[in-house]
Design an enzyme around this catalytic site. Sequence first.
Site, PDB file in Angstrom:
ATOM      1  CD  GLU A   1      -3.519  -2.462   7.442  1.00  0.00           C
ATOM      2  OE1 GLU A   1      -2.427  -2.701   6.953  1.00  0.00           O
ATOM      3  OE2 GLU A   1      -4.162  -1.429   7.206  1.00  0.00           O
TER       4      GLU A   1
ATOM      5  CG  ASN B   1      -1.698   1.222   1.446  1.00  0.00           C
ATOM      6  OD1 ASN B   1      -1.769   2.051   0.544  1.00  0.00           O
ATOM      7  ND2 ASN B   1      -2.306   1.363   2.619  1.00  0.00           N
ATOM      8  CD1 TRP B   2       3.299   0.988  -3.100  1.00  0.00           C
ATOM      9  CD2 TRP B   2       3.374   2.318  -4.897  1.00  0.00           C
ATOM     10  NE1 TRP B   2       3.923   0.303  -4.107  1.00  0.00           N
ATOM     11  CE2 TRP B   2       3.984   1.090  -5.224  1.00  0.00           C
ATOM     12  CE3 TRP B   2       3.303   3.298  -5.886  1.00  0.00           C
ATOM     13  CZ2 TRP B   2       4.524   0.827  -6.487  1.00  0.00           C
ATOM     14  CZ3 TRP B   2       3.832   3.041  -7.138  1.00  0.00           C
ATOM     15  CH2 TRP B   2       4.443   1.810  -7.435  1.00  0.00           C
ATOM     16  CE  LYS B   3      -0.218   3.244   4.740  1.00  0.00           C
ATOM     17  NZ  LYS B   3      -0.110   3.341   6.188  1.00  0.00           N
TER      18      LYS B   3
ATOM     19  CB  SER C   1       5.328  -1.655  11.970  1.00  0.00           C
ATOM     20  OG  SER C   1       4.952  -0.309  12.166  1.00  0.00           O
TER      21      SER C   1
ATOM     22  N   GLY D   1       2.585   2.327  10.735  1.00  0.00           N
ATOM     23  CA  GLY D   1       3.546   3.411  10.550  1.00  0.00           C
ATOM     24  C   GLY D   1       4.265   3.816  11.825  1.00  0.00           C
TER      25      GLY D   1
ATOM     26  CD  GLU E   1      -2.899   5.549   6.815  1.00  0.00           C
ATOM     27  OE1 GLU E   1      -2.901   5.555   5.570  1.00  0.00           O
ATOM     28  OE2 GLU E   1      -1.979   5.027   7.485  1.00  0.00           O
TER      29      GLU E   1
ATOM     30  N   GLY F   1       2.796  -1.145   4.267  1.00  0.00           N
ATOM     31  CA  GLY F   1       2.846   0.282   3.954  1.00  0.00           C
ATOM     32  C   GLY F   1       4.275   0.712   3.661  1.00  0.00           C
ATOM     33  N   GLY F   2       4.923   1.296   4.655  1.00  0.00           N
ATOM     34  CA  GLY F   2       6.261   1.870   4.499  1.00  0.00           C
ATOM     35  C   GLY F   2       7.247   0.974   3.766  1.00  0.00           C
TER      36      GLY F   2
ATOM     37  CG  HIS G   1      -5.780   1.980   5.411  1.00  0.00           C
ATOM     38  ND1 HIS G   1      -5.343   2.934   6.296  1.00  0.00           N
ATOM     39  CD2 HIS G   1      -4.768   1.093   5.250  1.00  0.00           C
ATOM     40  CE1 HIS G   1      -4.099   2.638   6.642  1.00  0.00           C
ATOM     41  NE2 HIS G   1      -3.724   1.525   6.023  1.00  0.00           N
TER      42      HIS G   1
HETATM   43  P1  PGA Z   1       2.853   0.311   7.644  1.00  0.00           P
HETATM   44  O1  PGA Z   1       1.381   0.508   7.045  1.00  0.00           O
HETATM   45  O2  PGA Z   1       3.379  -0.973   7.086  1.00  0.00           O
HETATM   46  O3  PGA Z   1       3.622   1.514   7.183  1.00  0.00           O
HETATM   47  O4  PGA Z   1       2.696   0.267   9.125  1.00  0.00           O
HETATM   48  C1  PGA Z   1       0.521  -0.573   6.875  1.00  0.00           C
HETATM   49  C2  PGA Z   1      -0.788  -0.090   6.311  1.00  0.00           C
HETATM   50  O5  PGA Z   1      -1.250   0.975   6.705  1.00  0.00           O
HETATM   51  O6  PGA Z   1      -1.405  -0.769   5.461  1.00  0.00           O
END
Ligand code: PGA
Length: 254
Positions: A171, A9-11, A217, A177, A101, A238-239, A99
């Site tokens: 999640e 997930n590149w966000k 993470s 993050g 967010e 994500g990251g 998600h």
């Molecule tokens: P993260 O994000 O790996 O940066 O913690 C995961 C996500 O939000 O899907």
Amino acid sequence: MRKKIVAGNWKMNKTFEQADELMSDIMDQLEQTELNRDVQLIVCPPFPYLELCTDYANDSYFAVGAQNVSDQERGAYTGEVSAEMLKSFELVDYCIVGHSERRSYYGETDAIVAAKVNRLLAAEITPIVCCGEVLAEREAGKQFDVVRRQITDGLFHLDADLFKGIVIAYEPVWAIGTGKTATPDQAQEIHAFIRQLICEKYGNEIAQDTTILYGGSCKPSNAKELFANPDVDGGLIGGASLKADEFIAIAKAF
Ligand code: PGA
């Protein structure tokens, strides 16, 4: 046997040029690496880069997903992107929904999640539906109640045939993050709980066939331990998905 998935997930990251570079690095890594072919790799870039990624996906075995979709069908919804539009890219086969967010910054409720899931399924796109508790809920021991509500209200309106097209991502919001990962035991506990909920609603066969990803993470150093759990079927990353070598190293953790 249920599908194993590692989805990036590149966000809201990368310029077009950087996205192109990342995809080309991923392709290089894939050429050099022997990956378990049972693992479905997915990249979920921002909307403007979907076509770039589907072009790369054309002659590869990874798939492309969107990060969001409108809950409406079409019409005067400025700035929105419909499931039908995603479908018209042809190689966009997945879409993240709910998600944390989106839930916290954009007011995405379980009812909106349910509506988006319906739109995606109607367009034959697989929803990757996220659930997970915030830190205060975990500290109050409410994680099971929160996840039960999110899964029940977001997904359990579906009949069994449609539910089979769902991927779930657990999640824990406190792990996203933050560098703080759920322990393998914490992940397994909730994943088993989600599978049990599905079993109670749709029966054991469907529960056993449902892919449940862990997100928060997840990185090369902890992926192996997390994925070794019987109910953890991969990760939503994500990251670490923003660097080709880390993303592929996570996929190799199977
Ligand atoms: P993260 O994000 O790996 O940066 O913690 C995961 C996500 O939000 O899907």
